[in-house]
Write a protein that holds these residues in place. Structure first.
Motif, PDB file in Angstrom:
ATOM      1  N   ALA A  95     -78.496 -29.581 -29.867  1.00 44.54           N
ATOM      2  CA  ALA A  95     -77.298 -30.378 -30.166  1.00 44.54           C
ATOM      3  C   ALA A  95     -76.473 -29.715 -31.260  1.00 44.54           C
ATOM      4  CB  ALA A  95     -77.697 -31.792 -30.577  1.00 44.54           C
ATOM      5  N   ARG A  96     -77.134 -29.153 -32.258  1.00 51.83           N
ATOM      6  CA  ARG A  96     -76.422 -28.450 -33.338  1.00 51.83           C
ATOM      7  C   ARG A  96     -75.728 -27.200 -32.806  1.00 51.83           C
ATOM      8  NH1 ARG A  96     -75.004 -27.145 -38.159  1.00 51.83           N
ATOM      9  NH2 ARG A  96     -75.810 -25.443 -39.408  1.00 51.83           N
TER      10      ARG A  96
ATOM     11  N   TYR B 170     -74.692 -26.686 -29.777  1.00 49.47           N
ATOM     12  CA  TYR B 170     -73.564 -27.142 -28.960  1.00 49.47           C
ATOM     13  C   TYR B 170     -72.383 -27.533 -29.849  1.00 49.47           C
ATOM     14  CZ  TYR B 170     -70.692 -29.801 -25.778  1.00 49.47           C
ATOM     15  OH  TYR B 170     -69.640 -30.266 -25.052  1.00 49.47           O
ATOM     16  N   SER B 171     -72.654 -28.238 -30.928  1.00 49.22           N
ATOM     17  CA  SER B 171     -71.599 -28.662 -31.855  1.00 49.22           C
ATOM     18  C   SER B 171     -70.886 -27.456 -32.467  1.00 49.22           C
ATOM     19  CB  SER B 171     -72.203 -29.533 -32.959  1.00 49.22           C
ATOM     20  OG  SER B 171     -71.231 -29.848 -33.918  1.00 49.22           O
TER      21      SER B 171
ATOM     22  N   ALA C  71     -68.729 -25.788 -29.779  1.00 49.24           N
ATOM     23  CA  ALA C  71     -67.540 -26.591 -29.483  1.00 49.24           C
ATOM     24  C   ALA C  71     -66.486 -26.418 -30.573  1.00 49.24           C
ATOM     25  CB  ALA C  71     -67.920 -28.059 -29.329  1.00 49.24           C
ATOM     26  N   GLN C  72     -66.908 -26.376 -31.834  1.00 46.45           N
ATOM     27  CA  GLN C  72     -65.968 -26.166 -32.943  1.00 46.45           C
ATOM     28  C   GLN C  72     -65.346 -24.780 -32.847  1.00 46.45           C
ATOM     29  OE1 GLN C  72     -68.165 -26.876 -36.525  1.00 46.45           O
ATOM     30  NE2 GLN C  72     -68.336 -29.074 -36.154  1.00 46.45           N
TER      31      GLN C  72
END
Length: 104
Positions: free
Chosen positions: A10-11, A13-14, A17-18
């Motif tokens: 999840a990290r 992916y975050s 995305a940023q």
């Protein structure tokens, strides 16, 4: 082999995305006679040159005419709004001898 947990994924992916959001061009950065890449790989990779423009304060009427100069759609032309072109483009490029380089 990596042991990646759900939180780690999840990290990652975050962060990706940023980074993806930062890589986008703003419409005002799309300029006449400059070249841009969509930043893709393989058969989807493309370079376009903005060959004409019709600047307008209304974003829906601020148009560019482009020509695909390399990759997908090579030698084809198109018309779109400057905002649509900016969404397509990832970054500006320039021709260096026999290759395209990302402009920093």
């Amino acid at each position: 082999m990596l042991d990646i947990g759900e939180d780690d994924l999840a990290r990652l992916y975050s962060i990706a995305a940023q980074h993806s959001k930062r890589a986008r061009l703003e419409p005002w950065q799309v300029r006449l006679h400059h070249h841009y890449s969509n930043g893709r790989y393989g058969a989807d990779w493309a370079i376009r040159e903005v060959v004409d423009e019709s600047p307008h304060a209304d974003a829906d009427k601020d148009m560019v005419i482009y020509k695909a100069v390399a990759g997908k759609g090579h030698r084809r032309s198109g018309v779109c709004t400057r905002s649509e072109f900016a969404r397509w483009a990832r970054y500006e490029v320039f021709r260096d001898e026999n290759s395209w380089q990302r402009k920093l």
